[in-house]
Design a protein around this motif. Structure first.
Motif, PDB file in Angstrom:
ATOM      1  N   ASN A 197       7.813  44.864  22.249  1.00 54.22           N
ATOM      2  CA  ASN A 197       7.413  43.553  21.740  1.00 54.22           C
ATOM      3  C   ASN A 197       7.115  43.672  20.244  1.00 54.22           C
ATOM      4  OD1 ASN A 197       5.469  41.472  20.896  1.00 54.22           O
ATOM      5  ND2 ASN A 197       5.561  40.825  23.033  1.00 54.22           N
ATOM      6  N   SER A 198       7.892  42.998  19.427  1.00 59.50           N
ATOM      7  CA  SER A 198       7.769  43.139  17.980  1.00 59.50           C
ATOM      8  C   SER A 198       6.431  42.621  17.441  1.00 59.50           C
ATOM      9  CB  SER A 198       8.931  42.446  17.266  1.00 59.50           C
ATOM     10  OG  SER A 198       8.952  41.070  17.583  1.00 59.50           O
ATOM     11  N   ILE A 199       5.891  41.580  18.042  1.00 54.46           N
ATOM     12  CA  ILE A 199       4.598  41.033  17.618  1.00 54.46           C
ATOM     13  C   ILE A 199       3.488  42.062  17.870  1.00 54.46           C
ATOM     14  CG2 ILE A 199       2.843  39.272  18.100  1.00 54.46           C
ATOM     15  CD1 ILE A 199       5.169  38.158  16.536  1.00 54.46           C
ATOM     16  N   GLU A 200       3.480  42.634  19.074  1.00 56.29           N
ATOM     17  CA  GLU A 200       2.476  43.642  19.402  1.00 56.29           C
ATOM     18  C   GLU A 200       2.648  44.885  18.537  1.00 56.29           C
ATOM     19  OE1 GLU A 200      -0.179  43.117  21.305  1.00 56.29           O
ATOM     20  OE2 GLU A 200       0.601  41.081  21.444  1.00 56.29           O
ATOM     21  N   LEU A 201       3.894  45.227  18.255  1.00 63.32           N
ATOM     22  CA  LEU A 201       4.174  46.366  17.390  1.00 63.32           C
ATOM     23  C   LEU A 201       3.601  46.137  15.991  1.00 63.32           C
ATOM     24  CD1 LEU A 201       5.595  49.028  16.749  1.00 63.32           C
ATOM     25  CD2 LEU A 201       7.689  47.713  16.367  1.00 63.32           C
ATOM     26  N   CYS A 202       3.812  44.966  15.450  1.00 66.24           N
ATOM     27  CA  CYS A 202       3.301  44.639  14.126  1.00 66.24           C
ATOM     28  C   CYS A 202       1.772  44.698  14.119  1.00 66.24           C
ATOM     29  CB  CYS A 202       3.800  43.257  13.703  1.00 66.24           C
ATOM     30  SG  CYS A 202       3.404  42.831  11.997  1.00 66.24           S
ATOM     31  N   LYS A 203       1.156  44.156  15.133  1.00 65.66           N
ATOM     32  CA  LYS A 203      -0.307  44.201  15.228  1.00 65.66           C
ATOM     33  C   LYS A 203      -0.803  45.647  15.305  1.00 65.66           C
ATOM     34  CE  LYS A 203      -0.933  39.732  17.520  1.00 65.66           C
ATOM     35  NZ  LYS A 203      -1.339  39.065  18.775  1.00 65.66           N
ATOM     36  N   HIS A 204      -0.100  46.462  16.062  1.00 65.23           N
ATOM     37  CA  HIS A 204      -0.464  47.871  16.206  1.00 65.23           C
ATOM     38  C   HIS A 204      -0.375  48.594  14.859  1.00 65.23           C
ATOM     39  CE1 HIS A 204      -0.774  51.847  17.996  1.00 65.23           C
ATOM     40  NE2 HIS A 204       0.311  52.189  17.334  1.00 65.23           N
ATOM     41  N   ILE A 205       0.695  48.344  14.138  1.00 69.90           N
ATOM     42  CA  ILE A 205       0.859  48.963  12.820  1.00 69.90           C
ATOM     43  C   ILE A 205      -0.267  48.517  11.894  1.00 69.90           C
ATOM     44  CG2 ILE A 205       2.320  49.100  10.767  1.00 69.90           C
ATOM     45  CD1 ILE A 205       4.721  48.637  12.729  1.00 69.90           C
ATOM     46  N   ARG A 206      -0.588  47.231  11.923  1.00 68.41           N
ATOM     47  CA  ARG A 206      -1.659  46.696  11.064  1.00 68.41           C
ATOM     48  C   ARG A 206      -2.999  47.351  11.367  1.00 68.41           C
ATOM     49  NH1 ARG A 206       0.424  46.172   7.232  1.00 68.41           N
ATOM     50  NH2 ARG A 206       1.693  44.423   6.689  1.00 68.41           N
ATOM     51  N   MET A 207      -3.253  47.642  12.638  1.00 71.20           N
ATOM     52  CA  MET A 207      -4.520  48.285  12.989  1.00 71.20           C
ATOM     53  C   MET A 207      -4.574  49.709  12.442  1.00 71.20           C
ATOM     54  SD  MET A 207      -5.509  46.786  16.791  1.00 71.20           S
ATOM     55  CE  MET A 207      -4.706  48.113  17.600  1.00 71.20           C
ATOM     56  N   GLN A 208      -3.415  50.353  12.321  1.00 75.75           N
ATOM     57  CA  GLN A 208      -3.364  51.721  11.813  1.00 75.75           C
ATOM     58  C   GLN A 208      -3.290  51.781  10.292  1.00 75.75           C
ATOM     59  OE1 GLN A 208      -0.098  53.772  13.611  1.00 75.75           O
ATOM     60  NE2 GLN A 208      -1.191  54.094  15.518  1.00 75.75           N
ATOM     61  N   ASN A 209      -2.625  50.811   9.698  1.00 70.74           N
ATOM     62  CA  ASN A 209      -2.362  50.868   8.263  1.00 70.74           C
ATOM     63  C   ASN A 209      -2.345  49.452   7.703  1.00 70.74           C
ATOM     64  OD1 ASN A 209      -1.170  51.013   5.694  1.00 70.74           O
ATOM     65  ND2 ASN A 209       0.013  52.813   6.247  1.00 70.74           N
ATOM     66  N   GLN A 210      -3.338  49.112   6.940  1.00 73.95           N
ATOM     67  CA  GLN A 210      -3.468  47.750   6.425  1.00 73.95           C
ATOM     68  C   GLN A 210      -2.542  47.442   5.258  1.00 73.95           C
ATOM     69  OE1 GLN A 210      -5.369  45.251   7.760  1.00 73.95           O
ATOM     70  NE2 GLN A 210      -5.618  46.707   9.416  1.00 73.95           N
ATOM     71  N   ILE A 211      -2.030  48.463   4.584  1.00 75.17           N
ATOM     72  CA  ILE A 211      -1.311  48.184   3.338  1.00 75.17           C
ATOM     73  C   ILE A 211       0.204  48.328   3.411  1.00 75.17           C
ATOM     74  CG2 ILE A 211      -3.281  48.745   1.886  1.00 75.17           C
ATOM     75  CD1 ILE A 211      -1.938  51.471   1.358  1.00 75.17           C
ATOM     76  N   ILE A 212       0.738  48.921   4.459  1.00 73.58           N
ATOM     77  CA  ILE A 212       2.189  49.121   4.520  1.00 73.58           C
ATOM     78  C   ILE A 212       2.903  47.769   4.669  1.00 73.58           C
ATOM     79  CG2 ILE A 212       2.260  49.485   7.011  1.00 73.58           C
ATOM     80  CD1 ILE A 212       4.405  51.626   6.469  1.00 73.58           C
ATOM     81  N   PRO A 213       3.886  47.505   3.818  1.00 75.64           N
ATOM     82  CA  PRO A 213       4.631  46.244   3.947  1.00 75.64           C
ATOM     83  C   PRO A 213       5.470  46.222   5.232  1.00 75.64           C
ATOM     84  CG  PRO A 213       4.944  47.208   1.772  1.00 75.64           C
ATOM     85  CD  PRO A 213       4.279  48.242   2.624  1.00 75.64           C
TER      86      PRO A 213
END
Length: 112
Positions: free
Chosen positions: A61-77
């Motif tokens: 799920n791309s939405i959940e993936l994006c949220k997961h990445i955001r929780m790990q790294n706030q600055i990566i585009p």
């Protein structure tokens, strides 16, 4: 000069191969893992300078993936790409933490 490393993940090999070629031709290092290796690579997302994700991934799920990445790294585009980017899709993408959303077809120079 630093070479930027980009992770791309998409279900359409033709489109994402074109994106990979364009990015590599412009001097970027591109990681385009197979679906089986994608989840493992995402766990170490901090080693990338940018992540490009197909909004309609079938393997995760791309939405959940994006949220997961955001929780790990706030600055990566994070950039979503979609063939049918409705306003609702774009809002969901931005709400999940994406920085941008490109709708196919787009000019590769817009991506670059």
């Amino acid at each position: 000069m630093k070479q930027y490393k980009i992770l791309i993940a998409g279900d359409n090999p033709k489109i994402f191969a074109s994106i990979q070629i364009a990015l590599e031709s412009s001097g970027f290092i591109v990681d385009n893992p197979s679906k089986g290796k994608f989840k493992r690579n995402m766990a170490s997302g901090n080693e990338y300078d940018c992540i490009i994700i197909d909004f309609h991934l079938k393997c995760i799920n791309s939405i959940e993936l994006c949220k997961h990445i955001r929780m790990q790294n706030q600055i990566i585009p994070i950039l979503f790409i979609s063939a049918n980017g409705t306003i609702d899709d774009k809002i969901k993408g931005y709400d999940s933490g994406a920085d941008d959303f490109l709708v196919l077809p787009f000019e590769l120079r817009e991506l670059l």
